[in-house]
Scaffold this motif. Structure first.
Motif, PDB file in Angstrom:
ATOM      1  N   HIS A   1       0.858  -0.994   0.006  1.00 54.09           N
ATOM      2  CA  HIS A   1       0.139   0.181   0.136  1.00 54.09           C
ATOM      3  C   HIS A   1       0.941   1.114   0.101  1.00 54.09           C
ATOM      4  O   HIS A   1       1.864   0.730   0.170  1.00 54.09           O
ATOM      5  N   LEU A   2       0.186   2.297   0.042  1.00 53.99           N
ATOM      6  CA  LEU A   2       0.965   3.798  -0.653  1.00 53.99           C
ATOM      7  C   LEU A   2       0.098   4.657   0.709  1.00 53.99           C
ATOM      8  O   LEU A   2      -1.303   4.695   0.080  1.00 53.99           O
ATOM      9  N   VAL A   3       0.997   5.665   1.277  1.00 53.06           N
ATOM     10  CA  VAL A   3      -0.216   6.791   1.522  1.00 53.06           C
ATOM     11  C   VAL A   3       0.926   8.211   1.737  1.00 53.06           C
ATOM     12  O   VAL A   3       1.857   7.472   2.342  1.00 53.06           O
ATOM     13  N   ALA A   4       0.554   8.661   0.618  1.00 56.30           N
ATOM     14  CA  ALA A   4       1.247   9.917   1.263  1.00 56.30           C
ATOM     15  C   ALA A   4       0.625  10.736   1.077  1.00 56.30           C
ATOM     16  O   ALA A   4      -0.195  11.726   0.247  1.00 56.30           O
ATOM     17  N   ASN A   5       0.404  11.665   2.634  1.00 57.75           N
ATOM     18  CA  ASN A   5      -0.121  12.425   2.574  1.00 57.75           C
ATOM     19  C   ASN A   5       0.320  13.346   3.841  1.00 57.75           C
ATOM     20  O   ASN A   5       1.370  13.096   4.512  1.00 57.75           O
ATOM     21  N   CYS A   6      -0.133  14.874   4.048  1.00 58.16           N
ATOM     22  CA  CYS A   6      -0.059  15.913   5.234  1.00 58.16           C
ATOM     23  C   CYS A   6       1.599  15.788   4.830  1.00 58.16           C
ATOM     24  O   CYS A   6       2.246  16.757   3.426  1.00 58.16           O
ATOM     25  N   ASP A   7       2.684  15.520   5.216  1.00 56.19           N
ATOM     26  CA  ASP A   7       3.642  15.964   5.636  1.00 56.19           C
ATOM     27  C   ASP A   7       4.805  14.734   3.864  1.00 56.19           C
ATOM     28  O   ASP A   7       5.781  15.667   3.999  1.00 56.19           O
ATOM     29  N   THR A   8       3.731  14.006   4.315  1.00 50.49           N
ATOM     30  CA  THR A   8       4.182  13.399   2.782  1.00 50.49           C
ATOM     31  C   THR A   8       3.420  13.308   1.207  1.00 50.49           C
ATOM     32  O   THR A   8       4.154  13.009   0.400  1.00 50.49           O
ATOM     33  N   ALA A   9       3.051  14.210   1.193  1.00 53.96           N
ATOM     34  CA  ALA A   9       2.112  14.922   0.464  1.00 53.96           C
ATOM     35  C   ALA A   9       3.470  15.314  -0.913  1.00 53.96           C
ATOM     36  O   ALA A   9       4.530  16.353  -0.530  1.00 53.96           O
ATOM     37  N   LEU A  10       3.019  15.095  -2.224  1.00 54.74           N
ATOM     38  CA  LEU A  10       4.123  15.135  -3.045  1.00 54.74           C
ATOM     39  C   LEU A  10       3.502  16.880  -3.369  1.00 54.74           C
ATOM     40  O   LEU A  10       2.205  17.318  -3.459  1.00 54.74           O
ATOM     41  N   ASP A  11       4.552  17.634  -3.860  1.00 54.27           N
ATOM     42  CA  ASP A  11       4.523  19.554  -4.326  1.00 54.27           C
ATOM     43  C   ASP A  11       4.888  19.234  -5.310  1.00 54.27           C
ATOM     44  O   ASP A  11       5.901  18.453  -5.445  1.00 54.27           O
ATOM     45  N   ILE A  12       4.423  19.932  -6.422  1.00 52.00           N
ATOM     46  CA  ILE A  12       4.188  19.206  -8.064  1.00 52.00           C
ATOM     47  C   ILE A  12       4.073  20.797  -8.526  1.00 52.00           C
ATOM     48  O   ILE A  12       3.124  21.471  -7.697  1.00 52.00           O
TER      49      ILE A  12
END
Length: 396
Positions: free
Chosen positions: A67-78
């Motif tokens: 699984h993958l969780v990229a959210n809050c402090d690990t969210a992607l900035d693009i």
């Protein structure tokens, strides 16, 4: 079943992401900001999209889910160029994904890996958004600018960018697993700037949205070989479907990896398509393609409640509606996500049936709260409890 339930393979892994460390940090920063500016009326900001991940190996010999969780402090900035606005925008993306491996867990682990967004599907999503060459119909860009393709809506463009990311990820997988028989499904929910939700699906994992008033919105559709569109593609590429499986082997028609079913695709840049070479098909037309279906949805925080992403080991046991009802019932009782996920997995393993095979698969599920920016998790739970009690007629 009592003895089986105590077996080490039925032990659960629960990750309850409440983002307390971020709450403490933002609270401290907020107090510091207010001490410097006593007239400030800015509300305290809290994390968004609280979630819980639960997984269990079950009675399979290995755990092939990831699984993958990229959210809050690990969210992607693009940084994303929007051809409709003809300017560059900063996007913040929250990603939630479930990857159900088969033939081994190598592909699912590879796609879900996220080391500072430099690995796995995160890397390719970031690259696809930042380097796309798509344009917009009706824009005033210079006529000399060449576009790969033009779109009439930003939603259509973003759907294509996500498809590109999946295709690029599969090309990278070929470098590592070209001679392996492993593969993986992928269900990925991408929330952009807290406003738009895009669900990309390849395979038979699933995502559903719970909405106010007992609504359940299906945000993905299973890719099965016997479905007419999938069957035509498989046959056109020289494949066959028997017993509901591609080549009598694979029970789904889209996946990462599974390169034994993608032999007509060239994964090198040397293919020229000359008469002396074999036929080279686009990756989208392979017997088993990685190209996902992508469904967009504009989030309405007044109606939308939570997302559920899960592998087929969960959906073998529940229909979309029944799973949402299970979660809502326990929210009404005051249970938290980690307790609900535990009950879901326990119920799944206790339902194991050796005659049908149901309940013997790996199980992975993610529940994502669609709370507004600034709402605490406690506030979201309280709001949901009151709403559900009203729907059941328990309170006025």
């Amino acid at each position: 079943m009592g003895q089986l339930l105590s077996h080490p393979l039925t032990e659960k892994t629960i990750a309850y992401n409440q983002y307390d460390h971020i709450s403490a940090h933002t609270h401290k920063a907020h107090l510091l900001h207010r001490s410097k500016n006593t007239d400030s009326k800015e509300p305290e900001r809290t994390p968004q999209f609280f979630n819980c991940v639960g997984s269990m190996q079950g009675y399979r010999l290995t755990q092939e889910d990831a699984h993958l969780v990229a959210n809050c402090d690990t969210a992607l900035d693009i940084k994303f160029y929007d051809p409709f606005k003809e300017c560059e925008e900063n996007l913040v993306m929250s990603l939630f994904g479930v990857f159900d491996g088969h033939g081994g867990g190598e592909c699912s682990q590879y796609v879900s890996s996220d080391h500072n967004h430099n690995e796995g599907i995160c890397k390719w999503i970031k690259l696809a958004f930042e380097s796309h060459e798509y344009g917009a119909f009706g824009s005033h860009e210079k006529l000399s600018k060449v576009h790969k393709r033009k779109f009439r809506t930003i939603e259509g463009l973003i759907c294509q960018v996500l498809k590109d990311a999946f295709l690029m990820q599969d090309r990278e997988l070929y470098c590592h697993f070209a001679n392996e028989s492993c593969g993986s499904t992928g269900i990925l929910a991408v929330i952009i700037n807290g406003e738009m939700l895009y669900v990309a699906n390849t395979g038979d994992s699933r995502c559903v949205l719970s909405t106010k008033g007992r609504g359940v919105k299906t945000l993905s559709y299973d890719h099965k070989p016997q479905h007419i569109g999938e069957l035509v593609r498989i046959n056109d590429d020289g494949g066959t479907v028997s017993l509901g499986r591609v080549g009598g082997v694979l029970a789904l028609s889209r996946a990462f990896g599974d390169f034994q079913f993608k032999t007509s695709v060239s994964y090198t840049n040397s293919a020229t398509g000359s008469a002396t070479q074999r036929y080279v098909a686009p990756a989208q037309e392979a017997q088993v393609t990685v190209e996902p279906d992508v469904l967009p949805h504009r989030i309405c925080y007044e109606r939308d409640e939570f997302l559920v992403l899960a592998c087929d080991g969960i959906w073998d046991l529940y229909s979309n509606k029944n799973l949402v009802q299970f979660i809502k019932y326990h929210l009404t009782l005051g249970l938290k996500f980690d307790e609900i996920v535990t009950k879901l997995l326990d119920h799944g393993i206790s339902s194991a049936d050796s005659n049908t095979g149901v309940g013997f698969d790996n199980m992975t599920i993610i529940i994502v709260a669609l709370n507004q920016q600034g709402d605490s998790l406690a506030h979201w739970y309280g709001k949901m409890k009151i709403r559900l009690e009203r729907e059941k007629g328990l309170i006025a």
